[in-house]
Design an enzyme around this catalytic site. Structure first.
Site, mmCIF file in Angstrom:
data_model
loop_
_atom_site.group_PDB
_atom_site.id
_atom_site.type_symbol
_atom_site.label_atom_id
_atom_site.label_comp_id
_atom_site.label_asym_id
_atom_site.label_seq_id
_atom_site.Cartn_x
_atom_site.Cartn_y
_atom_site.Cartn_z
ATOM 1 N N CYS A 116 0.824 -1.230 0.000
ATOM 2 C CA CYS A 116 0.000 0.000 0.000
ATOM 3 C C CYS A 116 0.845 1.262 0.000
ATOM 4 C CB CYS A 116 -0.928 0.007 1.203
ATOM 5 S SG CYS A 116 -1.859 -1.503 1.376
ATOM 6 N N HIS A 149 -3.625 6.808 3.155
ATOM 7 C CA HIS A 149 -4.012 5.489 2.658
ATOM 8 C C HIS A 149 -5.388 5.147 3.247
ATOM 9 C CE1 HIS A 149 -4.092 1.482 1.345
ATOM 10 N NE2 HIS A 149 -3.820 0.922 2.516
ATOM 11 N N ASN A 199 -10.209 -0.612 0.674
ATOM 12 C CA ASN A 199 -8.753 -0.510 0.597
ATOM 13 C C ASN A 199 -8.294 -1.080 -0.751
ATOM 14 O OD1 ASN A 199 -5.996 -0.897 0.812
ATOM 15 N ND2 ASN A 199 -6.066 -1.815 2.854
HETATM 16 N N1 ACO Z 1 -17.881 -9.344 10.439
HETATM 17 C C1 ACO Z 1 -18.206 -9.615 11.709
HETATM 18 N N2 ACO Z 1 -17.310 -9.935 12.647
HETATM 19 C C2 ACO Z 1 -16.019 -9.962 12.281
HETATM 20 C C3 ACO Z 1 -15.610 -9.673 10.966
HETATM 21 C C4 ACO Z 1 -16.600 -9.365 10.037
HETATM 22 N N3 ACO Z 1 -16.323 -9.082 8.751
HETATM 23 N N4 ACO Z 1 -14.276 -9.769 10.893
HETATM 24 C C5 ACO Z 1 -13.852 -10.100 12.117
HETATM 25 N N5 ACO Z 1 -14.885 -10.210 12.952
HETATM 26 C C6 ACO Z 1 -14.873 -10.567 14.349
HETATM 27 C C7 ACO Z 1 -13.611 -11.262 14.742
HETATM 28 O O1 ACO Z 1 -13.700 -12.635 14.437
HETATM 29 C C8 ACO Z 1 -13.564 -10.989 16.218
HETATM 30 O O2 ACO Z 1 -14.410 -11.878 16.863
HETATM 31 P P1 ACO Z 1 -13.921 -12.690 18.173
HETATM 32 O O3 ACO Z 1 -13.613 -11.605 19.185
HETATM 33 O O4 ACO Z 1 -15.092 -13.526 18.498
HETATM 34 O O5 ACO Z 1 -12.712 -13.425 17.702
HETATM 35 C C9 ACO Z 1 -14.185 -9.605 16.355
HETATM 36 O O6 ACO Z 1 -14.896 -9.388 15.131
HETATM 37 C C10 ACO Z 1 -13.183 -8.497 16.551
HETATM 38 O O7 ACO Z 1 -12.091 -8.687 15.684
HETATM 39 P P2 ACO Z 1 -10.880 -7.716 15.708
HETATM 40 O O8 ACO Z 1 -9.826 -8.259 14.826
HETATM 41 O O9 ACO Z 1 -10.521 -7.337 17.122
HETATM 42 O O10 ACO Z 1 -11.515 -6.412 15.052
HETATM 43 P P3 ACO Z 1 -10.785 -5.065 14.817
HETATM 44 O O11 ACO Z 1 -11.438 -4.015 15.587
HETATM 45 O O12 ACO Z 1 -9.297 -5.173 14.926
HETATM 46 O O13 ACO Z 1 -11.126 -4.816 13.281
HETATM 47 C C11 ACO Z 1 -10.018 -4.941 11.179
HETATM 48 C C12 ACO Z 1 -10.660 -5.721 12.310
HETATM 49 C C13 ACO Z 1 -11.078 -4.078 10.552
HETATM 50 C C14 ACO Z 1 -9.475 -5.918 10.158
HETATM 51 C C15 ACO Z 1 -8.895 -4.049 11.739
HETATM 52 O O14 ACO Z 1 -8.044 -4.807 12.541
HETATM 53 C C16 ACO Z 1 -8.077 -3.383 10.675
HETATM 54 O O15 ACO Z 1 -8.565 -2.535 9.961
HETATM 55 N N6 ACO Z 1 -6.764 -3.708 10.616
HETATM 56 C C17 ACO Z 1 -5.862 -3.084 9.702
HETATM 57 C C18 ACO Z 1 -6.110 -3.620 8.336
HETATM 58 C C19 ACO Z 1 -5.220 -2.950 7.341
HETATM 59 O O16 ACO Z 1 -5.054 -1.759 7.354
HETATM 60 N N7 ACO Z 1 -4.632 -3.727 6.481
HETATM 61 C C20 ACO Z 1 -3.768 -3.206 5.479
HETATM 62 C C21 ACO Z 1 -3.689 -4.260 4.495
HETATM 63 S S1 ACO Z 1 -3.415 -3.594 2.946
HETATM 64 C C22 ACO Z 1 -2.338 -4.546 2.026
HETATM 65 O O17 ACO Z 1 -1.167 -4.439 2.179
HETATM 66 C C23 ACO Z 1 -2.975 -5.484 1.023
#
Ligand code: ACO
Length: 328
Positions: A115, A255, A285
């Protein structure tokens, strides 16, 4: 040696027509619109048609950037495509695009910094122009993340979309253009965000397919923590190198990974949301494409005017980060 000031001469963006909504994702994995919007800010994303690969997205965005810059493809000296989803391992997507555009004299290569790739690409290309080696460069951030997304994994499939953003860069009047670049990497964080299949470590095989190694793996919470820390730091460092203060920023172009990451960057930079370009609700994203698409859209919408001070900032797999101060 006196360096030539380098800036953006024209920008363009392309996103595919097909819209994948949160409602539709509800039918694919155990998720819901409320969770996705509240945890990420994303409402919908674009998905490339079957016949489209990354170079096709690049071509659309590049043609608009060239028109806006008032130059033709045969004037380009250099093409850099930042992507983690090239059409194929080789030839590079930049070379495929060079042929499609008829940019006969342009050198062309791909750049892999996830990214952060677009900012890495700008930093590279601007050096060629600043030193007088080249006159015009096309820098593109483009990704078809839908091709490497596991649509049975609710942790990742809600986040990603496809698109391309392009800029033509070249000489600009003194006082304008790129005033600083801040690039960084921390390979110790590599395992947090990766696609392991299909490279020389794990060549494509029935076993890599069975293990779903051809899809993005992401440790979301860890990447989130890294992003929150690095976005503010990288922007601060780019401002410091440019001799500017937070108060000088007219528009932040971050980003577009998660609205909560953007909001935390805004609070670190003491900026209101009206000084920030946000379009992740529409596109999700798009990896390397997110920043240039947001930049092109800001220009389209008249949100940037001559002399405005923009800060571009991103982070991604690698782990990598990049920031730049740009006087429009
Ligand atoms: N729908 C419903 N529930 C979900 C979903 C979903 N789509 N996805 C995860 N959950 C659940 C999880 O299983 C978890 O449940 P559990 O507690 O029973 O295990 C709960 O929701 C909370 O999960 P978290 O991982 O704590 O949620 P978080 O607040 O961290 O949000 C997210 C997750 C949105 C992915 C966040 O961590 C994030 O944005 N991270 C950064 C991602 C990013 O910027 N990535 C860059 C990649 S780009 C590249 O290089 C290709």
């Amino acid at each position: 040696m006196k360096l030539i000031p380098v800036g953006v001469l024209g920008a363009g963006k392309y996103v595919p027509d097909r819209i994948l909504t949160n409602k539709e994702l509800e039918t694919m994995v155990d998720t819901n619109d409320e969770w996705i919007v509240s945890r990420t800010g994303i409402k919908e994303r674009r998905i490339a048609a079957d016949h489209q690969a990354t170079s096709d997205l690049c071509l659309e965005a590049a043609q608009i950037a060239l028109t806006n810059a008032g130059i033709t493809a045969d004037q380009l000296d250099l093409i850099i495509v930042a992507t983690v989803t090239p059409d194929m391992p080789f030839p590079s997507t930049a070379c495929i695009l060079q042929e499609k555009m008829g940019a006969k004299k342009a050198a062309a290569f791909d750049l892999s910094a996830a990214c952060s790739g677009f900012i890495y690409g700008l930093a590279n290309a601007s050096n060629f122009i600043a030193t007088g080696t080249y006159q015009y460069a096309l820098v593109i951030g483009a990704d078809c993340l839908s091709r490497i997304t596991d649509y049975t994994d609710r942790n990742t499939c809600i986040l990603f979309g496809d698109g391309a953003g392009a800029v033509v860069i070249g000489a600009v009047p003194e006082g304008r253009g790129f005033r600083s670049f801040e690039l960084g990497a921390d390979g110790t964080g590599g395992p947090l965000l990766k696609l392991e299949g299909g490279g020389s470590r794990n060549p494509a095989s029935p076993a890599t397919l069975d293990s779903r190694l051809h899809y993005i793996y992401m440790a979301g919470a860890e990447v989130f923590k890294f992003a929150v820390r690095i976005m503010g730091n990288a922007a601060d460092e780019a401002l410091r190198k440019a001799g500017m203060e937070k108060e000088d920023i007219d528009l932040l172009i971050p980003h577009q990974a998660n609205i909560r990451i953007i909001q935390s960057s805004l609070s670190k930079l003491h900026l209101n949301e009206d000084k920030c370009m946000i379009n992740l609700d529409k596109y999700g994203n798009m990896s390397a494409a997110s920043i240039p698409v947001a930049l092109a859209e800001a220009a389209e919408q008249g949100r940037v005017k001559e002399g405005d001070k923009l800060v571009l900032v991103g982070f991604g797999g690698g782990l990598t980060w990049g920031a730049s101060v740009l006087v429009w």
